[in-house]
Design a protein around this motif. Structure first.
Motif, PDB file in Angstrom:
ATOM      1  N   LEU A  95       0.850  -1.183   0.000  1.00 54.90           N
ATOM      2  CA  LEU A  95       0.000   0.000   0.000  1.00 54.90           C
ATOM      3  C   LEU A  95       0.890   1.239   0.000  1.00 54.90           C
ATOM      4  CD1 LEU A  95      -2.301  -1.303   2.865  1.00 54.90           C
ATOM      5  CD2 LEU A  95      -2.663  -1.599   0.415  1.00 54.90           C
ATOM      6  N   ALA A  96       0.668   2.150  -0.955  1.00 53.42           N
ATOM      7  CA  ALA A  96       1.570   3.298  -1.057  1.00 53.42           C
ATOM      8  C   ALA A  96       0.906   4.488  -1.724  1.00 53.42           C
ATOM      9  CB  ALA A  96       2.829   2.922  -1.827  1.00 53.42           C
ATOM     10  N   MET A  97       1.053   5.661  -1.103  1.00 55.13           N
ATOM     11  CA  MET A  97       0.717   6.928  -1.742  1.00 55.13           C
ATOM     12  C   MET A  97       2.021   7.443  -2.346  1.00 55.13           C
ATOM     13  SD  MET A  97      -1.875   8.829  -2.381  1.00 55.13           S
ATOM     14  CE  MET A  97      -3.113   8.340  -1.175  1.00 55.13           C
ATOM     15  N   ASN A  98       2.415   6.828  -3.459  1.00 55.71           N
ATOM     16  CA  ASN A  98       3.790   6.962  -3.953  1.00 55.71           C
ATOM     17  C   ASN A  98       3.933   7.853  -5.187  1.00 55.71           C
ATOM     18  OD1 ASN A  98       2.369   5.159  -5.556  1.00 55.71           O
ATOM     19  ND2 ASN A  98       4.044   3.714  -5.780  1.00 55.71           N
ATOM     20  N   LEU A 152       5.224  13.693  -8.832  1.00 53.11           N
ATOM     21  CA  LEU A 152       3.862  14.215  -8.863  1.00 53.11           C
ATOM     22  C   LEU A 152       3.329  14.373  -7.437  1.00 53.11           C
ATOM     23  CD1 LEU A 152       2.210  12.139 -11.760  1.00 53.11           C
ATOM     24  CD2 LEU A 152       3.037  14.503 -11.854  1.00 53.11           C
ATOM     25  N   ILE A 153       2.176  15.002  -7.328  1.00 56.64           N
ATOM     26  CA  ILE A 153       1.457  15.086  -6.063  1.00 56.64           C
ATOM     27  C   ILE A 153       0.300  14.087  -6.109  1.00 56.64           C
ATOM     28  CG2 ILE A 153       2.075  17.493  -5.649  1.00 56.64           C
ATOM     29  CD1 ILE A 153      -0.758  18.265  -6.647  1.00 56.64           C
ATOM     30  N   ASP A 207      11.597  17.070 -13.226  1.00 55.26           N
ATOM     31  CA  ASP A 207      11.640  15.963 -12.271  1.00 55.26           C
ATOM     32  C   ASP A 207      10.600  14.894 -12.589  1.00 55.26           C
ATOM     33  OD1 ASP A 207      13.787  16.850 -10.812  1.00 55.26           O
ATOM     34  OD2 ASP A 207      12.600  17.645  -9.143  1.00 55.26           O
ATOM     35  N   HIS A 208       9.407  15.312 -13.024  1.00 54.30           N
ATOM     36  CA  HIS A 208       8.387  14.320 -13.367  1.00 54.30           C
ATOM     37  C   HIS A 208       8.810  13.496 -14.579  1.00 54.30           C
ATOM     38  CE1 HIS A 208       4.713  12.300 -14.381  1.00 54.30           C
ATOM     39  NE2 HIS A 208       4.587  12.980 -15.509  1.00 54.30           N
ATOM     40  N   LEU A 209       9.306  14.163 -15.598  1.00 55.19           N
ATOM     41  CA  LEU A 209       9.739  13.427 -16.788  1.00 55.19           C
ATOM     42  C   LEU A 209      10.851  12.434 -16.446  1.00 55.19           C
ATOM     43  CD1 LEU A 209       9.737  16.335 -19.406  1.00 55.19           C
ATOM     44  CD2 LEU A 209       8.002  14.570 -19.066  1.00 55.19           C
ATOM     45  N   GLU A 210      11.758  12.841 -15.579  1.00 52.98           N
ATOM     46  CA  GLU A 210      12.814  11.939 -15.122  1.00 52.98           C
ATOM     47  C   GLU A 210      12.223  10.789 -14.317  1.00 52.98           C
ATOM     48  OE1 GLU A 210      16.319  10.082 -13.597  1.00 52.98           O
ATOM     49  OE2 GLU A 210      15.762  11.078 -15.468  1.00 52.98           O
ATOM     50  N   GLY A 211      11.237  11.097 -13.466  1.00 55.96           N
ATOM     51  CA  GLY A 211      10.637  10.082 -12.619  1.00 55.96           C
ATOM     52  C   GLY A 211       9.960   8.968 -13.400  1.00 55.96           C
TER      53      GLY A 211
END
Length: 260
Positions: free
Chosen positions: A130-133, A139-140, A241-245
């Motif tokens: 379970l993760a709010m990851n 991202l948020i 950062d999102h594109l990298e993520g």
């Protein structure tokens, strides 16, 4: 109601909704988000249904948003519409005049965890992940993840859990108050069946009325958070950062974030 990515079965006073993309770990693509919104809105008209169970087909509940689709799509212009569908499904689910139960096995992450947290009762098997990851891909939380985490944990702990993106098993999530029941592996169905029997044998109309009163008082804050998530996610979607993520996620490596 016929759907491509979900299944809905209604038997007397109980409905069961199954997330049905098992080959994609029930990751939520744009079609599933829209179909969930349509389904929850339609269920408001099912006056005889008093309990709704949500579960996942195959090995997991839901791995969250479809990250591979995010990698494939560089078109940010439609992302606001996607967030509108997410807000629509959350609001329709939160205001359902029935008792909602999430039946979790395997993974429940990201948007999949937000959906589960929106349930009145959450049952997860002990080995569940379970993760709010969202943080892992820059991202948020969306799907009212901020709202539901705050409801169950309070503001300070919700922030910390969201920032950490920790993966928890059923027992760990239960100890924090994020879920309501942690059961041995392979027994989620049995546990939920027992809960359903207990609830249906209770004065359920009074239970639903209490839910409606309490949830109605929270709608203003829910709408405010959904608006903030929509605006914030559109911004985050365009960050380096999102594109990298998401590239690191697909390539199965650690991301290198630079704060941009």
């Amino acid at each position: 109601m016929n759907f491509e990515t979900i299944k809905l079965e209604i038997a007397e006073r109980k409905a069961t909704l199954t997330l049905n993309r098992p080959n994609a770990m029930n990751a939520m693509d744009f079609t599933m988000m829209r179909e969930l919104a349509d389904c929850f809105e339609a269920l408001h008209n099912e006056k005889d249904v008093q309990i709704l169970i949500i579960k996942g087909e195959g090995k997991v509940f839901s791995a969250g948003g479809d990250v591979k689709r995010m990698v494939a799509s560089n078109d940010f212009s439609d992302f606001g519409t996607i967030m509108d569908d997410i807000a629509r499904l959350v609001r329709a689910y939160y205001t359902l005049p029935m008792i909602t139960i999430a039946q979790i096995h395997g993974a429940s992450a990201g948007l999949g965890f937000s959906l589960a947290l929106g349930s009145d009762i959450i049952v997860a098997e002990q080995s569940s992940k379970l993760a709010m990851n969202f943080i892992g891909i820059g991202l948020i939380p969306d799907g009212a993840g901020h709202f539901f985490m705050k409801e169950r944990l309070g503001t300070v702990k919700a922030k910390q859990m969201i920032w950490e993106g920790k993966v928890m098993n059923g027992d760990e999530a239960l100890a924090l108050g994020l879920i309501d029941y942690s059961c041995p592996d392979g027994t989620a169905l049995e546990t939920v069946d027992q809960l359903v029997g207990k609830v249906l044998a209770s004065p359920i109309l009074a239970m639903i009325e209490t839910k409606c009163i309490l949830h109605a008082s929270n709608l203003g804050q829910l709408d405010e958070i959904l608006k903030g998530e929509s605006e914030g996610q559109v911004k985050m979607r365009q960050t380096t950062d999102h594109l990298e993520g998401i590239k690191a996620f697909v390539e199965k490596r650690m991301p290198q974030f630079i704060g941009k």
